[in-house]
Design a protein around this motif. Sequence first.
Motif, PDB file in Angstrom:
ATOM      1  N   THR A 267       5.932  -4.593  -5.402  1.00  9.58           N
ATOM      2  CA  THR A 267       5.239  -3.323  -5.393  1.00  9.58           C
ATOM      3  C   THR A 267       3.980  -2.697  -6.365  1.00  9.58           C
ATOM      4  O   THR A 267       2.864  -2.268  -6.183  1.00  9.58           O
ATOM      5  CB  THR A 267       6.049  -2.038  -4.673  1.00  9.58           C
ATOM      6  N   LEU A 268       4.542  -2.780  -7.231  1.00 10.67           N
ATOM      7  CA  LEU A 268       3.040  -2.393  -8.550  1.00 10.67           C
ATOM      8  C   LEU A 268       2.370  -3.604  -8.484  1.00 10.67           C
ATOM      9  O   LEU A 268       1.185  -2.827  -8.672  1.00 10.67           O
ATOM     10  CB  LEU A 268       4.212  -1.739  -9.900  1.00 10.67           C
ATOM     11  N   LEU A 269       1.967  -4.640  -8.253  1.00  7.04           N
ATOM     12  CA  LEU A 269       0.954  -5.636  -9.330  1.00  7.04           C
ATOM     13  C   LEU A 269       0.185  -5.286  -7.362  1.00  7.04           C
ATOM     14  O   LEU A 269      -0.547  -5.247  -7.723  1.00  7.04           O
ATOM     15  CB  LEU A 269       1.603  -6.801  -8.844  1.00  7.04           C
ATOM     16  N   SER A 270       1.114  -5.027  -6.329  1.00  3.83           N
ATOM     17  CA  SER A 270       0.297  -4.906  -4.963  1.00  3.83           C
ATOM     18  C   SER A 270      -0.542  -3.604  -5.252  1.00  3.83           C
ATOM     19  O   SER A 270      -1.794  -3.938  -5.117  1.00  3.83           O
ATOM     20  CB  SER A 270       1.440  -5.143  -4.032  1.00  3.83           C
ATOM     21  N   ALA A 271      -0.257  -2.857  -5.419  1.00  3.67           N
ATOM     22  CA  ALA A 271      -1.262  -1.306  -5.640  1.00  3.67           C
ATOM     23  C   ALA A 271      -1.898  -1.924  -6.711  1.00  3.67           C
ATOM     24  O   ALA A 271      -3.233  -1.259  -6.752  1.00  3.67           O
ATOM     25  CB  ALA A 271       0.141  -0.060  -6.320  1.00  3.67           C
ATOM     26  N   TRP A 287     -19.894 -15.495  -0.131  1.00  3.14           N
ATOM     27  CA  TRP A 287     -18.950 -15.388  -1.173  1.00  3.14           C
ATOM     28  C   TRP A 287     -17.334 -15.060  -0.238  1.00  3.14           C
ATOM     29  O   TRP A 287     -16.293 -15.907  -0.797  1.00  3.14           O
ATOM     30  CB  TRP A 287     -18.617 -14.818  -2.719  1.00  3.14           C
ATOM     31  N   SER A 288     -17.204 -14.286   0.656  1.00  3.11           N
ATOM     32  CA  SER A 288     -16.527 -14.632   1.872  1.00  3.11           C
ATOM     33  C   SER A 288     -15.338 -15.569   1.508  1.00  3.11           C
ATOM     34  O   SER A 288     -14.001 -15.628   1.519  1.00  3.11           O
ATOM     35  CB  SER A 288     -16.335 -13.729   2.721  1.00  3.11           C
ATOM     36  N   GLU A 289     -16.157 -16.557   2.394  1.00  6.83           N
ATOM     37  CA  GLU A 289     -14.665 -17.559   3.102  1.00  6.83           C
ATOM     38  C   GLU A 289     -14.333 -18.024   1.808  1.00  6.83           C
ATOM     39  O   GLU A 289     -13.470 -18.765   1.137  1.00  6.83           O
ATOM     40  CB  GLU A 289     -15.738 -18.228   3.910  1.00  6.83           C
ATOM     41  N   LEU A 290     -15.230 -18.194   0.048  1.00 11.50           N
ATOM     42  CA  LEU A 290     -14.820 -18.768  -0.770  1.00 11.50           C
ATOM     43  C   LEU A 290     -13.791 -18.159  -0.895  1.00 11.50           C
ATOM     44  O   LEU A 290     -12.476 -19.129  -2.147  1.00 11.50           O
ATOM     45  CB  LEU A 290     -15.674 -19.041  -1.999  1.00 11.50           C
ATOM     46  N   VAL A 291     -14.369 -16.683  -1.514  1.00  7.15           N
ATOM     47  CA  VAL A 291     -12.379 -15.897  -2.096  1.00  7.15           C
ATOM     48  C   VAL A 291     -11.500 -16.301  -1.198  1.00  7.15           C
ATOM     49  O   VAL A 291     -10.649 -16.405  -2.092  1.00  7.15           O
ATOM     50  CB  VAL A 291     -13.238 -15.010  -2.574  1.00  7.15           C
ATOM     51  N   ILE A 292     -11.586 -16.403   0.130  1.00  8.99           N
ATOM     52  CA  ILE A 292     -10.280 -16.406   1.034  1.00  8.99           C
ATOM     53  C   ILE A 292      -9.815 -17.669   0.683  1.00  8.99           C
ATOM     54  O   ILE A 292      -8.651 -17.543   0.821  1.00  8.99           O
ATOM     55  CB  ILE A 292     -11.280 -16.038   1.698  1.00  8.99           C
ATOM     56  N   GLY A 293     -10.828 -19.064   0.106  1.00  6.94           N
ATOM     57  CA  GLY A 293      -9.640 -20.339   0.739  1.00  6.94           C
ATOM     58  C   GLY A 293      -9.522 -20.088  -1.127  1.00  6.94           C
ATOM     59  O   GLY A 293      -8.278 -20.877  -1.046  1.00  6.94           O
ATOM     60  N   ILE A 294      -9.981 -19.642  -1.868  1.00  6.17           N
ATOM     61  CA  ILE A 294      -9.026 -19.704  -3.485  1.00  6.17           C
ATOM     62  C   ILE A 294      -7.834 -18.879  -2.826  1.00  6.17           C
ATOM     63  O   ILE A 294      -6.399 -19.885  -3.533  1.00  6.17           O
ATOM     64  CB  ILE A 294     -10.638 -19.505  -4.108  1.00  6.17           C
ATOM     65  N   GLN A 299      -1.776 -19.284  -2.569  1.00  2.77           N
ATOM     66  CA  GLN A 299      -0.361 -18.551  -1.872  1.00  2.77           C
ATOM     67  C   GLN A 299      -0.383 -20.286  -1.599  1.00  2.77           C
ATOM     68  O   GLN A 299       1.305 -20.007  -1.419  1.00  2.77           O
ATOM     69  CB  GLN A 299      -0.968 -17.814  -0.773  1.00  2.77           C
ATOM     70  N   ALA A 300      -0.686 -20.631  -1.224  1.00  2.64           N
ATOM     71  CA  ALA A 300       0.368 -22.163  -0.396  1.00  2.64           C
ATOM     72  C   ALA A 300       0.536 -23.049  -1.695  1.00  2.64           C
ATOM     73  O   ALA A 300       2.001 -23.464  -1.913  1.00  2.64           O
ATOM     74  CB  ALA A 300      -1.416 -23.290  -0.618  1.00  2.64           C
ATOM     75  N   GLY A 301       0.339 -22.552  -3.200  1.00  2.00           N
ATOM     76  CA  GLY A 301       0.989 -23.164  -3.660  1.00  2.00           C
ATOM     77  C   GLY A 301       2.355 -22.683  -4.266  1.00  2.00           C
ATOM     78  O   GLY A 301       3.453 -23.217  -4.875  1.00  2.00           O
ATOM     79  N   LEU A 302       1.443 -21.139  -4.673  1.00  2.00           N
ATOM     80  CA  LEU A 302       3.306 -20.631  -5.005  1.00  2.00           C
ATOM     81  C   LEU A 302       4.648 -20.610  -3.570  1.00  2.00           C
ATOM     82  O   LEU A 302       5.622 -20.583  -3.986  1.00  2.00           O
ATOM     83  CB  LEU A 302       2.489 -18.852  -4.519  1.00  2.00           C
ATOM     84  N   GLY A 324       1.153  -9.945  -4.629  1.00  2.00           N
ATOM     85  CA  GLY A 324       0.200  -9.146  -4.978  1.00  2.00           C
ATOM     86  C   GLY A 324      -1.837 -10.181  -5.155  1.00  2.00           C
ATOM     87  O   GLY A 324      -2.331  -9.115  -4.735  1.00  2.00           O
ATOM     88  N   VAL A 325      -1.599 -11.229  -4.932  1.00  2.00           N
ATOM     89  CA  VAL A 325      -2.853 -11.816  -4.105  1.00  2.00           C
ATOM     90  C   VAL A 325      -3.093 -11.310  -2.662  1.00  2.00           C
ATOM     91  O   VAL A 325      -4.235 -11.511  -2.802  1.00  2.00           O
ATOM     92  CB  VAL A 325      -2.851 -13.022  -4.488  1.00  2.00           C
ATOM     93  N   TYR A 326      -2.145 -11.707  -1.455  1.00  2.00           N
ATOM     94  CA  TYR A 326      -2.891 -10.926  -0.712  1.00  2.00           C
ATOM     95  C   TYR A 326      -3.208  -9.572  -0.134  1.00  2.00           C
ATOM     96  O   TYR A 326      -4.543  -9.286   0.244  1.00  2.00           O
ATOM     97  CB  TYR A 326      -1.367 -11.005   0.105  1.00  2.00           C
ATOM     98  N   GLN A 327      -2.441  -8.650  -1.430  1.00  2.00           N
ATOM     99  CA  GLN A 327      -2.656  -7.195  -1.274  1.00  2.00           C
ATOM    100  C   GLN A 327      -4.124  -7.006  -1.844  1.00  2.00           C
ATOM    101  O   GLN A 327      -5.043  -6.473  -1.644  1.00  2.00           O
ATOM    102  CB  GLN A 327      -1.510  -6.246  -1.766  1.00  2.00           C
ATOM    103  N   PHE A 328      -4.636  -7.574  -2.793  1.00  2.00           N
ATOM    104  CA  PHE A 328      -6.419  -7.573  -3.455  1.00  2.00           C
ATOM    105  C   PHE A 328      -6.977  -7.540  -1.741  1.00  2.00           C
ATOM    106  O   PHE A 328      -7.722  -6.580  -1.988  1.00  2.00           O
ATOM    107  CB  PHE A 328      -6.188  -8.493  -3.592  1.00  2.00           C
ATOM    108  N   LEU A 329      -6.854  -8.733  -1.046  1.00  2.00           N
ATOM    109  CA  LEU A 329      -7.909  -9.081   0.401  1.00  2.00           C
ATOM    110  C   LEU A 329      -7.777  -7.881   1.259  1.00  2.00           C
ATOM    111  O   LEU A 329      -8.433  -7.664   2.355  1.00  2.00           O
ATOM    112  CB  LEU A 329      -7.381  -9.986   1.080  1.00  2.00           C
ATOM    113  N   VAL A 330      -6.215  -7.118   1.277  1.00  2.00           N
ATOM    114  CA  VAL A 330      -6.059  -5.822   2.734  1.00  2.00           C
ATOM    115  C   VAL A 330      -7.252  -5.071   2.311  1.00  2.00           C
ATOM    116  O   VAL A 330      -8.175  -5.133   3.587  1.00  2.00           O
ATOM    117  CB  VAL A 330      -4.774  -5.828   2.533  1.00  2.00           C
ATOM    118  N   PRO A 331      -7.300  -3.990   0.998  1.00  2.00           N
ATOM    119  CA  PRO A 331      -8.571  -3.359   0.947  1.00  2.00           C
ATOM    120  C   PRO A 331     -10.222  -4.153   1.174  1.00  2.00           C
ATOM    121  O   PRO A 331     -10.504  -3.391   2.551  1.00  2.00           O
ATOM    122  CB  PRO A 331      -8.816  -2.282  -0.163  1.00  2.00           C
ATOM    123  N   VAL A 332     -10.568  -4.870   1.035  1.00  2.00           N
ATOM    124  CA  VAL A 332     -11.468  -5.760   0.982  1.00  2.00           C
ATOM    125  C   VAL A 332     -11.848  -5.553   2.879  1.00  2.00           C
ATOM    126  O   VAL A 332     -12.631  -5.650   3.703  1.00  2.00           O
ATOM    127  CB  VAL A 332     -11.487  -7.399   0.627  1.00  2.00           C
TER     128      VAL A 332
END
Length: 445
Positions: A267-271, A287-294, A299-302, A324-332
């Motif tokens: 939760t802290l990392l997501s915030a 760059w949206s598609e590239l950022v989402i792809g990376i 996430q797949a590796g994790l 954490g990395v998923y929540q980075f894209l949620v506000p975007v």
Amino acid sequence: MWRRVLLPGRRSSLPVTNEITPVLTYSYMAVLVPTFLLTDLLRYKPVLILQGISHVVIWVLMLLGTTLLHMQLMEFCYGITMACRVAYSSYIFSLVSPALYQRVAGYSRSAVLLGVFTSSVLGQLCMSLGNVTFYTLDAISLGFVSFGLLLALCLPWPKRSLFFNRTKNQEQKELGAAAQSELDKINPKAERSSSASCWKDSILFQMLLELRNVVRRPNLRLWSLWWVFNSTGYYLVLFYVHILWNDIQVDTEDKKVYNGGVEAAATLLSAGTSFVAGFVKIRWNVWSELVIGIITALQAGLLLLMRDTNNIWVCYVSYILFRGVYQFLVPVATFQIASSLTKELCALVFGINTFFGTILKTIINLIFTDKRGLALDVKSQFRLYFVYFTILTVVYLVCAAVVIIRHFRSQRGGGAAASIPATELGVVPITSETELLSNGKRVDP
């Protein structure tokens, strides 16, 4: 989600995996649309009370339930509480003026994160230091949700809502329409054209008309599809990760449960990542598609690491990073969708995206998880999630290559895209994508 943080250890997780947890997705899909409509029609408060009652029933069943049917009923009630979450945010916005929406959204988001963090930390401390039993923790949780139900009963009743209960300005428009109908009686020839005009001016028709922008505009289409497909994988992982942890702990000597601490850290990392996303300067139209792809590749590796490891701490850390990395894209995604739509249409688009995501989760559960389907064990499911995110990664990266190649070709040709500066998340550049809505109004950035 606290009830999933502190599930007691079980030797076999197959009934939980294949017969209990899938009920959550089915019930959520079944009640999502009716709840969405009733929330606005009933002006929020009754739906908030229903959510509070469902929470109380969940914890009563956790305390007293002993059969498979009891646990399935608990999952059904949990699906209701998830569907009723729309009433929470909508209720808050109905009480304040539009000028305060951004501040209120920040307060409500902070309250949710603080509640998740506090419950996770307290639950972990009670178990690790106080040797508190699961039954006692369930009883404490029942007390908190019962207090929440009392608060819901005491909330003021809003006088307006987005669609069915309009503001005074809308009432004035309706009075004007009534006056126009009197003129139609004087001039019968204009009655048909007036009726057609009123129908075309209706809120529902305008919303459906503007909804075409989601399909027509690449930016809205991309982030809506991301919302549907990536949120599906994300929530499937959240639903089943505690069962995976349980299976790993059964095979190890360390029987201590640290799920609460892990949820607090996630939760802290997501915030933190959500906050950082607001200050990242990127040409999102390029760059949206590239950022989402990376991020999807990460996430797949994790997920692969979580599936193949027998070390519970490696699985814990992988889960924290995954969230954490998923929540980075949620506000975007939220801003990219919401900044180009009216408030009513924005609520409709998010509701449709959530509904399609729920349908996709239901299909995956029926085929791969449910006992009437393949009934995969939890580790096989995480292999499936790895394949799912890998496919998404390939699609995003291919789309990114196409978009970037087109961008640099237009740049070499002296196109307007070359002059677009990098922007923060909170700023929308005036570009060719800032087009007119179908109702003739310009998008307000």
